[in-house]
Scaffold this motif. Structure first.
Motif, PDB file in Angstrom:
ATOM      1  N   LYS A   7       6.322   7.118 -13.113  1.00 39.08           N
ATOM      2  CA  LYS A   7       7.113   8.204 -12.540  1.00 39.08           C
ATOM      3  C   LYS A   7       6.443   9.537 -12.801  1.00 39.08           C
ATOM      4  N   GLU A   8       5.947   9.723 -14.020  1.00 41.25           N
ATOM      5  CA  GLU A   8       5.266  10.970 -14.363  1.00 41.25           C
ATOM      6  C   GLU A   8       3.977  11.112 -13.574  1.00 41.25           C
ATOM      7  N   MET A   9       3.235  10.005 -13.403  1.00 42.22           N
ATOM      8  CA  MET A   9       2.008  10.037 -12.618  1.00 42.22           C
ATOM      9  C   MET A   9       2.292  10.458 -11.179  1.00 42.22           C
ATOM     10  N   ALA A  10       3.343   9.893 -10.606  1.00 42.42           N
ATOM     11  CA  ALA A  10       3.688  10.214  -9.222  1.00 42.42           C
ATOM     12  C   ALA A  10       4.023  11.690  -9.056  1.00 42.42           C
ATOM     13  N   LYS A  11       4.772  12.252 -10.025  1.00 40.82           N
ATOM     14  CA  LYS A  11       5.108  13.672  -9.966  1.00 40.82           C
ATOM     15  C   LYS A  11       3.865  14.548 -10.115  1.00 40.82           C
ATOM     16  N   SER A  12       2.853  14.026 -10.814  1.00 40.51           N
ATOM     17  CA  SER A  12       1.615  14.781 -11.018  1.00 40.51           C
ATOM     18  C   SER A  12       0.684  14.712  -9.824  1.00 40.51           C
ATOM     19  N   GLY A  13       1.082  13.955  -8.799  1.00 35.77           N
ATOM     20  CA  GLY A  13       0.269  13.885  -7.590  1.00 35.77           C
ATOM     21  C   GLY A  13      -0.506  12.603  -7.415  1.00 35.77           C
ATOM     22  N   TYR A  14      -0.411  11.684  -8.404  1.00 33.11           N
ATOM     23  CA  TYR A  14      -1.112  10.411  -8.297  1.00 33.11           C
ATOM     24  C   TYR A  14      -0.128   9.392  -7.747  1.00 33.11           C
ATOM     25  N   ASN A  15      -0.093   9.282  -6.415  1.00 30.42           N
ATOM     26  CA  ASN A  15       0.860   8.383  -5.788  1.00 30.42           C
ATOM     27  C   ASN A  15       0.280   7.802  -4.506  1.00 30.42           C
ATOM     28  N   GLN A  16       1.018   6.879  -3.893  1.00 30.93           N
ATOM     29  CA  GLN A  16       0.498   6.146  -2.733  1.00 30.93           C
ATOM     30  C   GLN A  16       0.283   7.033  -1.521  1.00 30.93           C
ATOM     31  N   LYS A  17       0.865   8.230  -1.509  1.00 26.92           N
ATOM     32  CA  LYS A  17       0.677   9.137  -0.382  1.00 26.92           C
ATOM     33  C   LYS A  17      -0.623   9.930  -0.500  1.00 26.92           C
ATOM     34  N   GLN A  18      -1.245   9.861  -1.665  1.00 26.73           N
ATOM     35  CA  GLN A  18      -2.465  10.638  -1.888  1.00 26.73           C
ATOM     36  C   GLN A  18      -3.582   9.730  -2.422  1.00 26.73           C
ATOM     37  N   ILE A  19      -3.860   8.659  -1.692  1.00 27.88           N
ATOM     38  CA  ILE A  19      -4.949   7.765  -2.059  1.00 27.88           C
ATOM     39  C   ILE A  19      -6.257   8.416  -1.639  1.00 27.88           C
ATOM     40  N   SER A  20      -7.158   8.553  -2.583  1.00 31.59           N
ATOM     41  CA  SER A  20      -8.399   9.298  -2.349  1.00 31.59           C
ATOM     42  C   SER A  20      -9.273   8.613  -1.305  1.00 31.59           C
ATOM     43  N   SER A  21     -10.133   9.408  -0.679  1.00 29.16           N
ATOM     44  CA  SER A  21     -11.082   8.843   0.280  1.00 29.16           C
ATOM     45  C   SER A  21     -12.008   7.857  -0.406  1.00 29.16           C
ATOM     46  N   PHE A  22     -12.264   8.064  -1.717  1.00 32.93           N
ATOM     47  CA  PHE A  22     -13.110   7.126  -2.449  1.00 32.93           C
ATOM     48  C   PHE A  22     -12.482   5.732  -2.443  1.00 32.93           C
ATOM     49  N   HIS A  23     -11.196   5.630  -2.803  1.00 33.79           N
ATOM     50  CA  HIS A  23     -10.534   4.333  -2.798  1.00 33.79           C
ATOM     51  C   HIS A  23     -10.435   3.768  -1.380  1.00 33.79           C
ATOM     52  N   GLN A  24     -10.188   4.630  -0.413  1.00 37.71           N
ATOM     53  CA  GLN A  24     -10.061   4.173   0.973  1.00 37.71           C
ATOM     54  C   GLN A  24     -11.348   3.530   1.464  1.00 37.71           C
ATOM     55  N   ILE A  25     -12.490   3.993   0.951  1.00 42.28           N
ATOM     56  CA  ILE A  25     -13.782   3.457   1.383  1.00 42.28           C
ATOM     57  C   ILE A  25     -14.275   2.362   0.444  1.00 42.28           C
ATOM     58  N   CYS A  26     -14.094   2.575  -0.864  1.00 42.96           N
ATOM     59  CA  CYS A  26     -14.664   1.660  -1.849  1.00 42.96           C
ATOM     60  C   CYS A  26     -14.016   0.283  -1.831  1.00 42.96           C
ATOM     61  N   LEU A  27     -12.689   0.216  -1.748  1.00 43.26           N
ATOM     62  CA  LEU A  27     -12.028  -1.084  -1.830  1.00 43.26           C
ATOM     63  C   LEU A  27     -12.383  -1.987  -0.648  1.00 43.26           C
ATOM     64  N   PRO A  28     -12.354  -1.501   0.607  1.00 41.14           N
ATOM     65  CA  PRO A  28     -12.826  -2.350   1.701  1.00 41.14           C
ATOM     66  C   PRO A  28     -14.302  -2.723   1.560  1.00 41.14           C
ATOM     67  N   TYR A  29     -15.108  -1.832   1.007  1.00 45.40           N
ATOM     68  CA  TYR A  29     -16.522  -2.157   0.773  1.00 45.40           C
ATOM     69  C   TYR A  29     -16.646  -3.319  -0.212  1.00 45.40           C
ATOM     70  N   LEU A  30     -15.913  -3.239  -1.336  1.00 47.54           N
ATOM     71  CA  LEU A  30     -15.925  -4.341  -2.300  1.00 47.54           C
ATOM     72  C   LEU A  30     -15.397  -5.619  -1.661  1.00 47.54           C
ATOM     73  N   GLY A  31     -14.351  -5.475  -0.849  1.00 46.00           N
ATOM     74  CA  GLY A  31     -13.793  -6.642  -0.183  1.00 46.00           C
ATOM     75  C   GLY A  31     -14.788  -7.315   0.737  1.00 46.00           C
ATOM     76  N   ASN A  32     -15.439  -6.538   1.569  1.00 43.32           N
ATOM     77  CA  ASN A  32     -16.407  -7.110   2.505  1.00 43.32           C
ATOM     78  C   ASN A  32     -17.603  -7.719   1.790  1.00 43.32           C
ATOM     79  N   LYS A  33     -17.924  -7.197   0.612  1.00 49.56           N
ATOM     80  CA  LYS A  33     -19.072  -7.682  -0.147  1.00 49.56           C
ATOM     81  C   LYS A  33     -18.745  -8.947  -0.937  1.00 49.56           C
ATOM     82  N   PHE A  34     -17.538  -9.014  -1.534  1.00 44.29           N
ATOM     83  CA  PHE A  34     -17.236 -10.087  -2.472  1.00 44.29           C
ATOM     84  C   PHE A  34     -16.138 -11.047  -2.028  1.00 44.29           C
ATOM     85  N   PHE A  35     -15.266 -10.608  -1.116  1.00 41.15           N
ATOM     86  CA  PHE A  35     -14.184 -11.508  -0.677  1.00 41.15           C
ATOM     87  C   PHE A  35     -13.802 -11.156   0.758  1.00 41.15           C
ATOM     88  N   SER A  36     -14.708 -11.449   1.661  1.00 44.88           N
ATOM     89  CA  SER A  36     -14.574 -10.996   3.049  1.00 44.88           C
ATOM     90  C   SER A  36     -13.503 -11.758   3.835  1.00 44.88           C
TER      91      SER A  36
END
Length: 206
Positions: A7-36
């Motif tokens: 709850k405190e993290m979400a109030k600080s701005g770390y929440n599902q509405k503010q997923i960084s571009s790094f995560h948006q790109i990195c996770l699909p990259y890892l997925g395509n590389k290791f578990f496509s």
């Protein structure tokens, strides 16, 4: 110590509405590389706000499970057709059959545990023999100045200790890399074109 943490993290701005571009790109990259295979059964342990699962879901991965000791985001995941399980990683037998998951993710969890033995034993039990386990934790040698800014951090690791603990709990092979973008490179956005630059930063991925 865990009470109201998400709850405190979400109030600080770390929440599902503010997923960084790094995560948006990195996770699909890892997925395509290791578990496509988009039908892969994927569990995120210590899911927090879903910064790993939501980018995977957006890019077509279908069978997603979330787990956390805190149920703060349970309804959020279930509304988005992501199954949720409440688990105390240090005590509980995880509520899944042996050899169930193709992929298990755990980003920034292990450093919050007093004892990682139950967590790693259970991951090994529920992960398929040819499955993929991706774990990310701060590299103590690079983050010692800021590690304790998170009051729930308990156990620091570096590349040597994380490699040893993985092997002690029978994970083979183990590949250790830095994670995130090295300071100065992030501003150039070059990492969006040269994907290996996403593994030059201050965290550990194994």
């Amino acid at each position: 110590m865990k009470k109201n943490y998400l709850k405190e993290m979400a109030k600080s701005g770390y929440n599902q509405k503010q997923i960084s571009s790094f995560h948006q790109i990195c996770l699909p990259y890892l997925g395509n590389k290791f578990f496509s295979e988009k039908q892969s059964k994927i569990l995120d342990i210590g899911v927090a706000q879903g910064h790993c699962l939501f980018p995977l879901k957006k890019n077509g991965w279908l069978n997603l499970w979330a787990s956390d000791i805190d149920v703060f985001n349970k309804d959020l995941f279930e509304r988005n057709e992501i199954k949720f399980a409440s688990i105390d990683m240090e005590k509980d037998m995880f509520s899944f059959e042996d050899d169930f998951f193709d992929v298990i993710l755990s980003f920034h969890l292990i450093e919050h545990l007093h004892n990682a033995a139950n967590f790693l034993n259970e991951v090994y039990r529920i992960l398929k023999r040819n499955g993929v386990f991706i774990l990310v934790t701060p590299d103590w040698r690079k983050q010692y100045k800021i590690f304790w800014q998170d009051h729930t951090h308990i156990h620091p690791y570096d590349k040597i200790s994380i490699s040893r603990i993985m092997r002690c709990f029978n994970f083979q092979p183990v590949c250790i890399k830095s994670f995130g973008v090295i300071r100065g490179v992030g501003r150039t956005n070059l990492w969006k074109l040269v994907k290996p630059l996403m593994f030059t930063g201050r965290d550990i991925i194994c």
